[in-house]
Design an enzyme around this catalytic site. Sequence first.
Site, PDB file in Angstrom:
ATOM      1  N   ARG A 201      -3.189  10.460   0.923  1.00 22.23           N
ATOM      2  CA  ARG A 201      -4.061  11.235   1.805  1.00 22.23           C
ATOM      3  C   ARG A 201      -4.813  12.292   1.004  1.00 22.23           C
ATOM      4  O   ARG A 201      -4.194  13.026   0.232  1.00 22.23           O
ATOM      5  CB  ARG A 201      -3.245  11.934   2.890  1.00 22.23           C
ATOM      6  CG  ARG A 201      -2.596  10.974   3.850  1.00 22.23           C
ATOM      7  CD  ARG A 201      -1.989  11.723   5.002  1.00 22.23           C
ATOM      8  NE  ARG A 201      -1.177  10.818   5.804  1.00 22.23           N
ATOM      9  CZ  ARG A 201      -0.096  11.177   6.466  1.00 22.23           C
ATOM     10  NH1 ARG A 201       0.307  12.430   6.402  1.00 22.23           N
ATOM     11  NH2 ARG A 201       0.577  10.306   7.181  1.00 22.23           N
TER      12      ARG A 201
ATOM     13  N   ASP B 227      11.805   0.014  12.727  1.00 23.95           N
ATOM     14  CA  ASP B 227      11.984   1.411  13.102  1.00 23.95           C
ATOM     15  C   ASP B 227      12.489   1.449  14.542  1.00 23.95           C
ATOM     16  O   ASP B 227      12.438   0.437  15.260  1.00 23.95           O
ATOM     17  CB  ASP B 227      10.665   2.175  12.977  1.00 23.95           C
ATOM     18  CG  ASP B 227      10.310   2.484  11.524  1.00 23.95           C
ATOM     19  OD1 ASP B 227      11.243   2.672  10.720  1.00 23.95           O
ATOM     20  OD2 ASP B 227       9.108   2.515  11.206  1.00 23.95           O
TER      21      ASP B 227
ATOM     22  N   GLU C 165      22.815  10.412  -0.127  1.00 23.48           N
ATOM     23  CA  GLU C 165      22.677   8.993   0.198  1.00 23.48           C
ATOM     24  C   GLU C 165      22.585   8.186  -1.101  1.00 23.48           C
ATOM     25  O   GLU C 165      21.668   8.372  -1.899  1.00 23.48           O
ATOM     26  CB  GLU C 165      21.404   8.812   1.036  1.00 23.48           C
ATOM     27  CG  GLU C 165      21.337   7.533   1.814  1.00 23.48           C
ATOM     28  CD  GLU C 165      20.185   7.541   2.800  1.00 23.48           C
ATOM     29  OE1 GLU C 165      19.234   6.772   2.572  1.00 23.48           O
ATOM     30  OE2 GLU C 165      20.225   8.318   3.779  1.00 23.48           O
TER      31      GLU C 165
ATOM     32  N   ARG D  87      20.451  -4.533   1.046  1.00 21.87           N
ATOM     33  CA  ARG D  87      20.877  -3.362   0.289  1.00 21.87           C
ATOM     34  C   ARG D  87      21.752  -2.542   1.220  1.00 21.87           C
ATOM     35  O   ARG D  87      21.492  -2.446   2.424  1.00 21.87           O
ATOM     36  CB  ARG D  87      19.684  -2.535  -0.177  1.00 21.87           C
ATOM     37  CG  ARG D  87      18.897  -3.184  -1.291  1.00 21.87           C
ATOM     38  CD  ARG D  87      19.656  -3.277  -2.584  1.00 21.87           C
ATOM     39  NE  ARG D  87      19.774  -1.967  -3.242  1.00 21.87           N
ATOM     40  CZ  ARG D  87      20.596  -1.722  -4.264  1.00 21.87           C
ATOM     41  NH1 ARG D  87      21.401  -2.653  -4.723  1.00 21.87           N
ATOM     42  NH2 ARG D  87      20.623  -0.526  -4.820  1.00 21.87           N
TER      43      ARG D  87
ATOM     44  N   TYR E 173      13.243  -5.190   8.934  1.00 24.58           N
ATOM     45  CA  TYR E 173      13.407  -3.737   8.957  1.00 24.58           C
ATOM     46  C   TYR E 173      12.606  -3.173  10.114  1.00 24.58           C
ATOM     47  O   TYR E 173      11.378  -3.060  10.066  1.00 24.58           O
ATOM     48  CB  TYR E 173      12.950  -3.104   7.635  1.00 24.58           C
ATOM     49  CG  TYR E 173      13.232  -1.625   7.609  1.00 24.58           C
ATOM     50  CD1 TYR E 173      14.472  -1.158   7.202  1.00 24.58           C
ATOM     51  CD2 TYR E 173      12.283  -0.714   8.044  1.00 24.58           C
ATOM     52  CE1 TYR E 173      14.749   0.198   7.209  1.00 24.58           C
ATOM     53  CE2 TYR E 173      12.561   0.643   8.057  1.00 24.58           C
ATOM     54  CZ  TYR E 173      13.788   1.094   7.636  1.00 24.58           C
ATOM     55  OH  TYR E 173      14.057   2.426   7.656  1.00 24.58           O
TER      56      TYR E 173
ATOM     57  N   ARG F  35       0.868  -1.179   0.000  1.00 25.43           N
ATOM     58  CA  ARG F  35       0.000   0.000   0.000  1.00 25.43           C
ATOM     59  C   ARG F  35       0.905   1.229   0.000  1.00 25.43           C
ATOM     60  O   ARG F  35       1.967   1.232   0.611  1.00 25.43           O
ATOM     61  CB  ARG F  35      -0.921   0.020   1.215  1.00 25.43           C
ATOM     62  CG  ARG F  35      -0.214  -0.110   2.534  1.00 25.43           C
ATOM     63  CD  ARG F  35      -1.173  -0.042   3.699  1.00 25.43           C
ATOM     64  NE  ARG F  35      -1.771   1.269   3.842  1.00 25.43           N
ATOM     65  CZ  ARG F  35      -1.169   2.280   4.477  1.00 25.43           C
ATOM     66  NH1 ARG F  35       0.025   2.130   5.007  1.00 25.43           N
ATOM     67  NH2 ARG F  35      -1.770   3.445   4.581  1.00 25.43           N
TER      68      ARG F  35
END
Length: 369
Positions: free
Chosen positions: A176, A352, A302, A251, A350, A172
């Site tokens: 918004r 947070d 980056e 990665r 991954y 998804r």
Amino acid sequence: MKAYDYLVVGAGLFGSVFAYEAAKRGKRIKVIDKRNHIAGNIYTENIEGVNVHKYGAHIFHTNDKEIWNYVNQFAEFNRYTNSPIANYKGEIYNLPFNMNTFNKLWGVVTPDEAKAKIEEQKAAAGIDKPKNLEEQAISLVGTDIYEKLVKGYTEKQWGRKATELPAFIIKRLPVRFTYDNNYFNDKYQGIPIGGYTQIVEKMLENPLIDVELEKDFFESKDEYLREFPRIVYTGMIDQFFDYQFGTLEYRSLEFETTILEQENYQGNAVVNYTDAETPYTRIIEHKHFEFGHQEKTVITKEYPKTWSKGDEPYYPVNDKKNNEIFNKYLELARKTPNVLFGGRLGMYKYYDMHQVIGAALAAVKKEFN
């Protein structure tokens, strides 16, 4: 060594939370890290009065009040709101995709107009069952947003054509239909005033914790396993098991940091470069994380890169093949006595920052209850 209750491998967030909590319970801990600093990927370094996020932008955000209160023990957080922008060949768009984005793209003003435009493009694409990332993205947001704001950035990030990437990577996309540039919906959000390193410094300052830097676990792995009664391991899980089921893919990133003799370079903390031609994915201007007014500024470009052994692993490639390999390692980990695996590399996930803290506190609860 036998005087220690725990060896914690890695002075990042997971290992540091565990060490802090274990020391509060009277345990003696040795923490080692192969880098020359603590704090792992949340390490910040003061350069020209600017707290530079050395391993990419880190914005703390969570809906969990307990986690928010926990991290606020160690630092005061400012009111920073993550509002990145996208630069597509000199055109500027707001992220996440919102009414400001749609107005700039199509001149639409109302949510109904924006929805109609997206539906029109989705219908024109005629995608029934998305077979790859490109088809999945177009079926969600239409062709214009995909071409300008998704395709180039995603292909740079993953090093593959969008048609070669699995659809599930973009299950998804945040869309918004409000004029709201706040990237996260989380209730709590901010940047620690003075940078992130202080948080881990305070976690590790207990006299029951000894820290040794530039120490590679694998140079003395057998000795550590023999001498320490319990090990908390936050490195790569496949490396721990000598890659016996194969090497997990990641990665990696390269950072190019520059001090500029000007006060304000880009006017925002994070600008994503979404075209295919620009070799980097984003530029971070660190002073804007803390609303700085220093005479100079520090920027970091980056660059995504293919990971190979010896590089820093940043993003696990959680496709079907790699997840199957990881599950084999996970089974081994569960059968390995006296070793607790955790963190992004230990769990090939991954996380947070708030998720890392939550996982570490859950491990502590399980360990000591």
